[in-house]
Design a protein around this motif. Structure first.
Motif, PDB file in Angstrom:
ATOM      1  N   ARG A 275       3.186  60.012   0.609  1.00 34.73           N
ATOM      2  CA  ARG A 275       3.947  59.182   1.537  1.00 34.73           C
ATOM      3  C   ARG A 275       3.898  59.715   2.973  1.00 34.73           C
ATOM      4  O   ARG A 275       4.888  60.213   3.478  1.00 34.73           O
ATOM      5  N   PRO A 276       2.770  59.631   3.665  1.00 27.70           N
ATOM      6  CA  PRO A 276       2.742  60.041   5.077  1.00 27.70           C
ATOM      7  C   PRO A 276       3.496  59.027   5.945  1.00 27.70           C
ATOM      8  O   PRO A 276       3.484  57.829   5.671  1.00 27.70           O
ATOM      9  N   PHE A 277       4.148  59.488   6.980  1.00 25.99           N
ATOM     10  CA  PHE A 277       4.892  58.613   7.884  1.00 25.99           C
ATOM     11  C   PHE A 277       4.762  59.151   9.298  1.00 25.99           C
ATOM     12  O   PHE A 277       5.418  60.115   9.667  1.00 25.99           O
ATOM     13  N   ASP A 278       3.823  58.537  10.086  1.00 24.47           N
ATOM     14  CA  ASP A 278       3.714  58.875  11.498  1.00 24.47           C
ATOM     15  C   ASP A 278       4.645  57.950  12.288  1.00 24.47           C
ATOM     16  O   ASP A 278       5.076  56.913  11.798  1.00 24.47           O
ATOM     17  N   GLN A 279       4.924  58.310  13.522  1.00 22.05           N
ATOM     18  CA  GLN A 279       5.914  57.580  14.306  1.00 22.05           C
ATOM     19  C   GLN A 279       5.326  57.156  15.642  1.00 22.05           C
ATOM     20  O   GLN A 279       4.639  57.941  16.302  1.00 22.05           O
ATOM     21  N   GLU A 280       5.586  55.902  16.022  1.00 24.11           N
ATOM     22  CA  GLU A 280       5.213  55.393  17.329  1.00 24.11           C
ATOM     23  C   GLU A 280       6.455  54.783  17.966  1.00 24.11           C
ATOM     24  O   GLU A 280       7.042  53.852  17.434  1.00 24.11           O
ATOM     25  N   ILE A 281       6.874  55.347  19.096  1.00 26.44           N
ATOM     26  CA  ILE A 281       8.105  54.924  19.758  1.00 26.44           C
ATOM     27  C   ILE A 281       7.741  54.375  21.125  1.00 26.44           C
ATOM     28  O   ILE A 281       7.021  55.019  21.889  1.00 26.44           O
ATOM     29  N   THR A 282       8.276  53.193  21.443  1.00 26.35           N
ATOM     30  CA  THR A 282       7.977  52.607  22.744  1.00 26.35           C
ATOM     31  C   THR A 282       9.255  52.131  23.415  1.00 26.35           C
ATOM     32  O   THR A 282      10.145  51.584  22.759  1.00 26.35           O
ATOM     33  N   LEU A 283       9.349  52.372  24.703  1.00 24.01           N
ATOM     34  CA  LEU A 283      10.458  51.907  25.540  1.00 24.01           C
ATOM     35  C   LEU A 283       9.950  51.019  26.655  1.00 24.01           C
ATOM     36  O   LEU A 283      10.626  50.837  27.673  1.00 24.01           O
ATOM     37  N   GLU A 284       8.748  50.477  26.465  1.00 18.07           N
ATOM     38  CA  GLU A 284       8.166  49.605  27.474  1.00 18.07           C
ATOM     39  C   GLU A 284       9.054  48.393  27.698  1.00 18.07           C
ATOM     40  O   GLU A 284       9.752  47.923  26.789  1.00 18.07           O
ATOM     41  N   LYS A 285       9.015  47.878  28.916  1.00 17.45           N
ATOM     42  CA  LYS A 285       9.785  46.704  29.321  1.00 17.45           C
ATOM     43  C   LYS A 285      11.295  46.931  29.200  1.00 17.45           C
ATOM     44  O   LYS A 285      12.066  45.994  29.025  1.00 17.45           O
ATOM     45  N   THR A 286      11.700  48.188  29.269  1.00 20.06           N
ATOM     46  CA  THR A 286      13.130  48.529  29.294  1.00 20.06           C
ATOM     47  C   THR A 286      13.365  49.488  30.450  1.00 20.06           C
ATOM     48  O   THR A 286      12.432  50.139  30.936  1.00 20.06           O
ATOM     49  N   PRO A 287      14.587  49.620  30.905  1.00 19.81           N
ATOM     50  CA  PRO A 287      14.888  50.577  31.982  1.00 19.81           C
ATOM     51  C   PRO A 287      15.077  51.993  31.447  1.00 19.81           C
ATOM     52  O   PRO A 287      15.642  52.844  32.133  1.00 19.81           O
ATOM     53  N   LEU A 288      14.585  52.265  30.227  1.00 23.87           N
ATOM     54  CA  LEU A 288      14.807  53.551  29.578  1.00 23.87           C
ATOM     55  C   LEU A 288      13.556  54.407  29.635  1.00 23.87           C
ATOM     56  O   LEU A 288      12.429  53.906  29.569  1.00 23.87           O
ATOM     57  N   THR A 289      13.742  55.723  29.732  1.00 22.90           N
ATOM     58  CA  THR A 289      12.657  56.706  29.618  1.00 22.90           C
ATOM     59  C   THR A 289      13.166  57.887  28.817  1.00 22.90           C
ATOM     60  O   THR A 289      14.378  58.147  28.771  1.00 22.90           O
ATOM     61  N   PHE A 290      12.237  58.602  28.176  1.00 27.14           N
ATOM     62  CA  PHE A 290      12.633  59.791  27.435  1.00 27.14           C
ATOM     63  C   PHE A 290      13.003  60.894  28.422  1.00 27.14           C
ATOM     64  O   PHE A 290      12.261  61.176  29.357  1.00 27.14           O
ATOM     65  N   SER A 291      14.149  61.502  28.235  1.00 28.36           N
ATOM     66  CA  SER A 291      14.604  62.559  29.142  1.00 28.36           C
ATOM     67  C   SER A 291      13.767  63.814  28.941  1.00 28.36           C
ATOM     68  O   SER A 291      13.754  64.392  27.845  1.00 28.36           O
ATOM     69  N   ASN A 292      13.074  64.241  30.004  1.00 27.00           N
ATOM     70  CA  ASN A 292      12.268  65.457  29.901  1.00 27.00           C
ATOM     71  C   ASN A 292      13.120  66.709  30.026  1.00 27.00           C
ATOM     72  O   ASN A 292      12.726  67.798  29.584  1.00 27.00           O
ATOM     73  N   SER A 293      14.311  66.578  30.627  1.00 26.46           N
ATOM     74  CA  SER A 293      15.167  67.745  30.823  1.00 26.46           C
ATOM     75  C   SER A 293      16.039  68.037  29.612  1.00 26.46           C
ATOM     76  O   SER A 293      16.519  69.168  29.459  1.00 26.46           O
ATOM     77  N   ARG A 294      16.225  67.053  28.755  1.00 26.11           N
ATOM     78  CA  ARG A 294      17.120  67.242  27.608  1.00 26.11           C
ATOM     79  C   ARG A 294      16.369  67.363  26.286  1.00 26.11           C
ATOM     80  O   ARG A 294      16.834  68.052  25.375  1.00 26.11           O
ATOM     81  N   ASN A 295      15.214  66.694  26.177  1.00 31.07           N
ATOM     82  CA  ASN A 295      14.522  66.645  24.891  1.00 31.07           C
ATOM     83  C   ASN A 295      13.370  67.639  24.827  1.00 31.07           C
ATOM     84  O   ASN A 295      12.788  68.027  25.848  1.00 31.07           O
ATOM     85  N   LYS A 296      13.025  68.016  23.604  1.00 30.47           N
ATOM     86  CA  LYS A 296      11.831  68.807  23.318  1.00 30.47           C
ATOM     87  C   LYS A 296      11.150  68.243  22.091  1.00 30.47           C
ATOM     88  O   LYS A 296      11.809  67.788  21.145  1.00 30.47           O
TER      89      LYS A 296
END
Length: 752
Positions: free
Chosen positions: A121-142
């Motif tokens: 059961r492999p499970f890769d992940q693809e996450i997109t925030l396109e067309k939203t005012p959201l971005t992944f926080s570079n200062s908080r996340n690793k």
């Protein structure tokens, strides 16, 4: 004299309004600052929470009008407990306006292997925030990889960046640290760059070696995900459980940065748009994403994205955060602190000097305030009592024979209404003792509509004030200073006839002479109401619970709350039906035409109750509810009347008297009101029987003296049977929809 009284009244009112204005001003000054800081975080009329998550604007729940645009629209799943908030397919844990962040839960990518190293059961992940005012926080996340001998990769969809990390486990260490941190053994982390809106996560196992013998399970998993390390404990993920089978997909918290628009801070959003709120807000540019963000200025709090903006913080209401040893004064965005009189220093830090003047001032202010409130209360109460006294006709009644009691006097003599005698439809009755040892019964209204109560008590006063009979409860006085008048009656000490018949089953009622005397006294009182009162009175609620007995078992008719006065020149009147089922005249019940003969019918039912000891409303026969009146008539016709009686006849004279009373009852219960005898004839029959009873103790009974005492009252057995087939408590037999009458059942409890 009248002019002086009006002048004093005007002065009292003037002082009352002045003191009331001071109190209102004081209360407003205390609560107004607090109200300024209380504001909603959502758009007006929109939901503010979903489960445990607060949803501030520009975000909104479900309704597009509640969010700035569709990108900020959230979904609240209320089918779970607690409800779960979703942003797309991501769980929402927290939304921060101050930091312009939203913390969400995103499923981790994983791969699981069996004991021989095959992929399960492999499970890769693809996450997109396109067309939203959201971005992944570079200062908080690793970017984090968890598991042994794993290699994790992350990149965005347009190839703008790529990275990853590699984690190994030594022979002695087969899992990451148990303290929840990423120590480097079985776990690795790497930062992500700014401005990322898409992430593609893939993972690979470095070697295909079988699982160590020290493993707790034949399954080994590796994970890769983005998370805020300060919010997530790595030890919560079990590397030996397949999440796709166990259905416990890890969803580590991910912090997203958001902006509200790409235009600069000086630009508006349409004709009625705005960059940030109108008051106390700042506009700045996000350092992670193209767009602006709003915040509150220092000294302000609230939601800067709402039109009204942020509200000034009243620092004086938060002394633990904003200290002040003197007089605190709030200013826009700040506050000042002035040391008390004769003291010096910076009030925000410390004041030095004597504080005695403050103590004296505070004590004086408190004493003055208490005295003012007390004066207001006294003046208001006195004015209200005077107003009630005049409204209830006190100026006229005080010159009459009736005694006027003050409210304070009744509270004292009843021990603050501590001894309840009984309750009725409109009031409760309390026992009291006056200073001259006179025992009284005070009728006090219930908390019903004041208009109805006033009409009820005014009506009862009008009725009882015209009655003066030894077998009617006497009205001793009134209290007119209350909102609803209080009635003060003589206290009847031996309870109600209902209690003696059905509760205590008093032995004195087994004697025919006692029953006959009570019946004659009750009939005498009703005859007085019908014939001697001016104008005549119909009681309208004759029943055993309204007949009181004193220490000598003398009958006293009570409760004139339902009584009516017969207009001059009329024999009756059309009125809404009111009374107690079981005693109600069937003719009155079906036509609404009330006459004195309606009391005659109720008195006939009362006589049956007195003779049989049975309750007309709860009579049962063979375990089933039955009609007591029909049962009585049937027993009389079948000549087994004495088998159902509760009284004992000691000789032939009493047996004949009982039969004469039974015939009288039948005539009182005639279905046609005009054929019933008037109460005057009923009293004459009972009085004759009473005389015969007394004379029989002195001379031998002469049968001619009592022969056919009621021969002038024919026995209409068939007519009565037809009437009583529709009576009693079997109300389902009435076709009430065929008449517009209003049926009001009266409480059968004691009601003076």
């Amino acid at each position: 004299m009248m002019m002086e009284r009006k002048t004093r009244t005007i002065q009292h009112i003037t002082w009352l309004w002045f003191l009331w204005f001071v109190v209102v001003l004081f209360v407003w000054a205390c609560i107004a600052p607090a109200s300024l800081t209380a504001s909603s975080v959502a758009n007006p009329g929109c939901l503010e929470t979903c489960g445990y998550v607060s949803v501030p604007y520009p975000f909104g729940i479900e309704d597009p009008k509640c969010a700035k645009n569709e990108s900020f629209l959230l979904v609240c799943n209320r089918s779970t407990n607690p409800p779960i908030l979703y942003l797309g397919n991501m769980f929402v844990y927290n939304i921060s306006v101050e930091n312009s962040t939203v913390t969400v839960g995103i499923y981790a990518a994983f791969r699981c292997y069996n004991e021989i190293g095959h992929i399960m059961r492999p499970f890769d992940q693809e996450i997109t925030l396109e067309k939203t005012p959201l971005t992944f926080s570079n200062s908080r996340n690793k970017f984090t990889s968890l598991g042994c001998d794993s290699m994790a990769f992350v990149n965005d969809s347009n190839g703008g960046f790529g990275g990853g990390c590699f984690s190994l486990c030594s022979d002695n260490e087969t899992s990451p640290s148990d303290d929840g941190s990423c120590s480097g053994i079985g776990c690795c982390q790497t930062p992500i760059p700014k401005y990322r809106k898409t992430l593609n996560i893939t993972i690979r196992k470095v070697s295909s070696n079988s699982i160590s013998d020290n493993s707790k399970s034949n399954i080994s998993c590796i994970y890769a995900f983005l998370t805020d390390p300060t919010l997530f404990n790595m030890s919560t993920i079990d590397l030996h459980i397949d999440p796709s089978i166990d259905k416990r997909y890890p969803s580590p918290p991910v912090v997203l940065d958001w902006v509200v628009g790409k235009k600069n801070c000086e630009a508006s959003e349409g004709p009625s748009g705005y960059a940030c709120g109108d008051t106390g807000t700042l506009c700045s540019y996000s350092d992670n994403g193209c767009g602006r963000r709003c915040s509150c200025q220092e000294g302000y709090m609230g939601n800067p994205y709402l039109r009204q903006g942020c509200q000034d913080i009243n620092e004086c209401e938060h002394p633990s955060t904003y200290p002040c040893e003197g007089t605190c004064k709030n200013t826009p965005g700040n506050y000042t602190c002035i040391c008390p009189l004769v003291m010096r220093g910076d009030g925000k830090i410390a004041c030095h000097g004597v504080r005695l003047i403050i103590i004296v001032t505070v004590l004086g202010a408190i004493i003055s305030f208490v005295i003012s409130i007390r004066l207001i209360f006294i003046l208001y109460k006195r004015r209200r009592q005077e107003k009630n006294f005049i409204k209830h006709g006190g100026l006229v009644l005080q010159n009459q024979r009736v005694r006027i009691f003050k409210e304070e006097e009744l509270i004292k003599v009843t021990n603050n209404y501590g001894h309840l005698l009984g309750q009725g439809g409109f009031g409760s009755v309390y026992r009291g003792v006056l200073a001259d040892d006179t025992h009284i019964a005070v009728k006090k209204p219930k908390g019903l509509d004041k208009t109805d109560l006033n009409q009820q008590f005014q009506h009862e006063i009008c009725i009882i004030s015209q009655v003066n009979h030894k077998n009617v409860v006497k009205l001793l006085g009134l209290c007119l200073h209350t909102d609803i008048p209080l009635l003060v009656y003589e206290f009847i000490s031996n309870g109600t006839l209902f209690e003696h018949i059905h509760k205590t089953k008093s032995s004195f009622l087994r004697s025919w002479k006692n029953c006959l005397r009570i019946a004659e006294e009750t009939a005498s009182a009703l005859n007085y109401l019908h014939s001697s009162a001016d104008p005549p009175i119909i009681h309208r609620d004759v029943k055993s619970s309204n007949i009181l007995l004193d220490d000598h078992h003398t009958a006293k008719v009570s409760d004139f709350g339902a009584s009516v006065l017969i207009p001059l020149g009329q024999n009756g009147l059309a009125i809404a039906v009111q009374g107690t089922f079981g005693y109600l005249d069937p003719e009155y019940l079906t036509t609404g035409n009330l006459t004195a003969k309606s009391d005659v019918y109720s008195f006939g039912v009362l006589l049956i109750e007195l003779l049989t000891g049975q309750n007309p409303c709860t009579f049962t026969r063979f375990g089933e509810r039955s009609n007591l009146i029909q049962y009585f008539i049937s027993s009389l016709e079948n000549k087994n009347l004495f088998q159902i009686l509760n009284v004992e006849a000691i000789d032939r004279i009493e047996r004949e008297q009982i039969l004469e009373v039974a015939k009288l009852i039948v005539n009182c219960l005639n279905s046609c009101g005009e054929k019933r005898p008037p109460m005057m004839e009923v009293v004459e029959v009972l009085a004759k029987l009473m005389r015969v009873s007394r004379e029989s103790l002195l001379v031998q009974y002469n049968s001619e003296d009592t022969k056919s005492l009621t021969s002038d009252l024919p026995f209409h057995g068939l007519e009565f049977e037809n009437a009583t087939s529709h009576m009693g408590c079997q109300l389902s037999e009435f076709h009430l929809n065929e008449t517009p009458l209003i049926l009001n059942q009266v409480d059968s409890s004691i009601d003076l």
